[in-house]
Scaffold this active site. Structure first.
Site, PDB file in Angstrom:
ATOM      1  N   ASP A  66      -9.036  -4.879  -5.899  1.00 55.62           N
ATOM      2  CA  ASP A  66      -8.592  -3.793  -5.015  1.00 55.62           C
ATOM      3  C   ASP A  66      -9.408  -2.521  -5.256  1.00 55.62           C
ATOM      4  O   ASP A  66      -9.364  -1.947  -6.333  1.00 55.62           O
ATOM      5  CB  ASP A  66      -7.104  -3.510  -5.245  1.00 55.62           C
ATOM      6  CG  ASP A  66      -6.476  -2.700  -4.122  1.00 55.62           C
ATOM      7  OD1 ASP A  66      -7.210  -1.960  -3.433  1.00 55.62           O
ATOM      8  OD2 ASP A  66      -5.251  -2.802  -3.933  1.00 55.62           O
TER       9      ASP A  66
ATOM     10  N   SER B 167       0.852  -1.193   0.000  1.00 55.36           N
ATOM     11  CA  SER B 167       0.000   0.000   0.000  1.00 55.36           C
ATOM     12  C   SER B 167       0.887   1.242   0.000  1.00 55.36           C
ATOM     13  O   SER B 167       1.664   1.437  -0.923  1.00 55.36           O
ATOM     14  CB  SER B 167      -0.962  -0.027   1.187  1.00 55.36           C
ATOM     15  OG  SER B 167      -1.956   0.953   1.064  1.00 55.36           O
TER      16      SER B 167
ATOM     17  N   HIS C  54      -7.693  -5.145  -1.376  1.00 56.33           N
ATOM     18  CA  HIS C  54      -6.428  -4.424  -1.220  1.00 56.33           C
ATOM     19  C   HIS C  54      -5.329  -5.271  -0.603  1.00 56.33           C
ATOM     20  O   HIS C  54      -4.158  -5.063  -0.882  1.00 56.33           O
ATOM     21  CB  HIS C  54      -6.655  -3.173  -0.385  1.00 56.33           C
ATOM     22  CG  HIS C  54      -5.451  -2.295  -0.269  1.00 56.33           C
ATOM     23  ND1 HIS C  54      -4.687  -1.937  -1.362  1.00 56.33           N
ATOM     24  CD2 HIS C  54      -4.864  -1.707   0.812  1.00 56.33           C
ATOM     25  CE1 HIS C  54      -3.686  -1.153  -0.956  1.00 56.33           C
ATOM     26  NE2 HIS C  54      -3.775  -1.008   0.348  1.00 56.33           N
TER      27      HIS C  54
END
Length: 705
Positions: A651, A576, A683
């Site tokens: 995602d 991320s 995600h």
């Protein structure tokens, strides 16, 4: 003497053989299940002198003064009374000394211990966002983007009719930023229900493809990107008696943010923090529940960077004209008191430290009880703050990361904590700080494992002043005369703190696994991360990746100074924001990192959502240079070494478009890169599939570093 030496060597070899090496399954799944330290489950205060907990599936109680214990309700009795609609005490709550709120099969239940009376409030199957009101025994929930309420007297009532086609009622808004986690808010006595209405029809549909169907299906979502059209939010007020709804007249522009909802004690007003889209000007506004009109603006906060309200105001239990709130208005998160009569703001706590949690007050509101960073940024300790002068008293004796549960009378706290060598301990302490007794000391579930040495320390940033906290895990059987490869695990973004003085220094167990394979693991919290004050965190504004990378490279310089580090074999991994950082470090420092693995990475911040992206970067139109410097596509020509990108196909947080654009740029620039996609996963990759993910990551480093 030779016999003694031989015996010592023989016994040490036996001891080493008895210790396990951490497997990948242990590292990924064991941490949250079979290797988790065990405390007292479902511990809650019943009243000022008694707390309850679940033991062998039954509800038991302990008196804080005498230590006397007793079972007060068996699960079998509860099953019998509820006809098996209530089958556990999971997430129970005391409404008062004699009344329990329980969660059951498509139902909530109130149980009165005195007369063993059980009231079940059922709700329809297939509904979401359940929100139970204690004041009127009514549950609110949503279905197909419409809001409903249901109780045993009125039955099922539909509150909204316009859900669908971009209209969403009763759910969270603003992508869960600003502390928002839900979309319904009951008034104190349950006469009104406030709810969010989100209109995202002006936001373009973003395509996500489900490849698992017989024929791949398009499942579009709304994903407002930085600088583009944002959804519009209103706050509705539903009157349960008249079954009518009004909407607050929050005005224009319609794409500003409505956050931190609070009802007045008399239910005549509702308070919310309104934030402009630039996120640098916040107003705390009071509205009339009857008319929806703005009554007054109570206070305002404005910053050159951004204002980020995260917690609603909290009204005094003794004076309905007084409320408390947390703010970083002086640069640190502190407690303030406001009087609606005098319009006076009083700052209660002060200093270069942050309150991370407001636990509550004593009944006379002489003291506030908080978790804070007064002693160290890497610790959370419990303190009692005197409201009259701001003086504070530390309540726990041992350092570490502490989480407190304050009793209703404010006389006691249950302190659940850990530190590097303490897996989990639960203590009963008095509100004045005198330790009463230990309640639970968890055994170390890793006692039989051979782990690498784990140390927490700090180095200086390149300004020569700022402390940056680091964690290093050395390989099992570390030999200081050898040279070892290093894997830097990085996150580095806002609202994160990876290095703390809790159990094992907050390490990811995967790092222990890699230590068993001969790798040094290193993690640092750079500037831009949280709980270090506004200056430390906000320095990244409009230039994501800049100061964070400078600090991480200070860590690399430190690693290179160590005689046992092989500076030709340094790798980096993150997910991320950490994926963005892994790319940022790898591409902007060619030749320094031999291998990188970037998971779910933000490649181009103009592809990220509005609420988070514009807070830290403003818009692409107003910050062209900042977006360009943080766009990893511009640095693909620097790519050297081995790089793998990993992305979840579904995602909705960092859309796969980021990775696709990066891969295309690598092809265009004739740069080789590896890529792996996880179908069905959003995600992050959770559950048993995460073992597959981390095996892939581990093998990539083992084969290439």
């Amino acid at each position: 003497m030779k016999k003694i030496i031989f015996l010592y060597f023989f016994l040490s070899q036996i001891a080493a053989a008895q210790q396990k090496q951490m497997s990948l399954k242990d590292a990924i799944l064991g941490k949250y299940s079979y290797l988790q330290p065990q405390g007292i489950p479902e511990l809650e205060w019943r009243d000022s002198e008694n707390f309850t907990y679940v033991e062998d599936g039954n509800l038991s109680e302990e008196n804080v003064k005498t230590g006397a214990k007793q079972q007060i309700l068996s699960i079998q009795e509860l099953k019998d009374i509820s006809r098996n609609k209530i089958y556990s005490f999971t997430n129970y709550k005391w409404l008062n000394k004699n009344e329990l709120l329980l969660n059951g099969l498509r139902s909530f239940a109130k149980y009165k211990l005195e007369n063993k009376e059980l009231t079940i409030i059922s709700y329809e199957p297939g509904f979401d966002n359940m929100d139970f009101c204690e004041g009127n025994n009514t549950v609110a929930f949503t279905k197909d983007d419409n809001l409903y309420v249901q109780n045993n007297s009125q039955g099922l009532v539909r509150v909204t009719n316009d859900g669908g086609n971009g209209i969403v009622n009763g759910s969270y808004v603003h992508r869960r930023e600003f502390g928002i986690s839900k979309g319904t808010f009951w008034s104190g006595n349950g006469n009104y229900l406030a709810f969010y209405r989100k209109d995202e029809s002006m936001v373009r549909d973003y395509p996500l493809v489900d490849y698992m169907a017989r024929e791949a299906e398009l499942k579009s979502v709304k994903y407002p990107m930085a600088g583009m059209a944002s959804h519009h939010v209103q706050l509705g007020i539903y009157n349960l008696k008249t079954q009518e709804t009004i909407f607050l007249k929050t005005g224009e522009p319609s794409d500003h943010y409505l956050t931190n909802i609070t009802w007045s004690p008399d239910e005549n007003s509702i308070y919310l923090m309104e934030l402009n889209r630039d996120q640098n000007h916040m107003k705390l506004n009071q509205y009339s529940v009857v008319t929806g009109e703005l009554v007054q603006t109570i206070l305002e906060e404005e910053k050159d960077t951004y204002v980020e309200p995260l917690t609603p105001i909290q009204f005094s239990e003794n004076d309905p004209n007084v409320f408390y709130y947390l703010s970083r208005k002086d640069g640190w998160m502190h407690l303030y008191k406001y009087s609606l009569k005098s319009k006076e703001i009083k700052q209660i706590s002060k200093g270069d430290w942050e309150i991370t949690e407001l636990l509550g007050f004593d009944p006379k509101e002489k003291y506030a009880f908080v978790e804070a960073t007064i002693d160290s940024p890497v610790e959370r300790n419990l303190y009692r703050i005197t409201l009259s002068d701001g003086n504070f008293t530390k309540l726990n004796s041992e350092g570490g990361v502490h989480k407190g549960q304050l009793s209703p009378g404010g006389d006691y706290l249950i302190d659940q904590w850990s530190s590097k060598n303490v897996p989990l301990e639960m203590d009963l302490i008095s509100g004045a700080g005198k330790k009463r007794r230990d309640l639970s000391n968890a055994e170390n579930p890793l006692n039989n494992y051979q782990l690498g040495e784990n140390t927490l320390f700090s180095i200086k940033a390149n300004d020569g002043e700022t402390d940056l906290f680091c964690r290093m895990i050395k390989p099992v059987d570390f030999n200081p005369s050898k040279k070892y490869p290093v894997i830097v695990y990085v996150y580095g973004g806002p609202h994160s703190q990876m290095v703390m003085n809790n159990w094992l220094n907050n390490a990811r167990w995967w790092q222990y696994y890699m230590a068993s394979k001969g790798f040094i693991s290193f993690t640092m919290d750079n500037r831009g991360t949280c709980n270090r004050g506004e200056k430390f965190e906000n320095i990244i504004h409009r230039q994501l990746g800049n100061y964070e990378s400078q600090d991480q490279m200070s860590g690399i310089d430190y690693l290179k100074s160590l005689p046992f580090v092989d500076e030709t074999r340094i790798g980096v991994h993150g997910w991320s924001y950490g994926g963005f950082m892994a790319l940022n470090l790898f591409l902007k420092n060619p030749g320094v990192f031999k291998v990188a693995v970037a998971g779910g990475p933000v490649v181009d911040w103009s592809l990220y959502e509005i609420m988070y992206g514009e807070r830290y970067m403003d818009t692409p139109e107003t910050n062209e240079e900042g977006y360009s410097n943080a766009n990893m596509l511009n640095f693909v020509p620097n790519l050297e070494g081995k790089l793998m990108l990993i992305h979840g196909v579904q995602d909705e947080t960092v859309v796969m478009q980021n990775s696709m654009k990066f891969l295309r740029e690598c092809v265009t620039k004739k740069k080789q890169v590896d890529f792996f996609a996880y179908p069905v996963h959003p995600h992050n990759v959770r559950g048993v599939d995460r073992v597959h993910l981390m095996e892939k990551v581990s093998n990539y480093f083992r084969e290439n570093l």
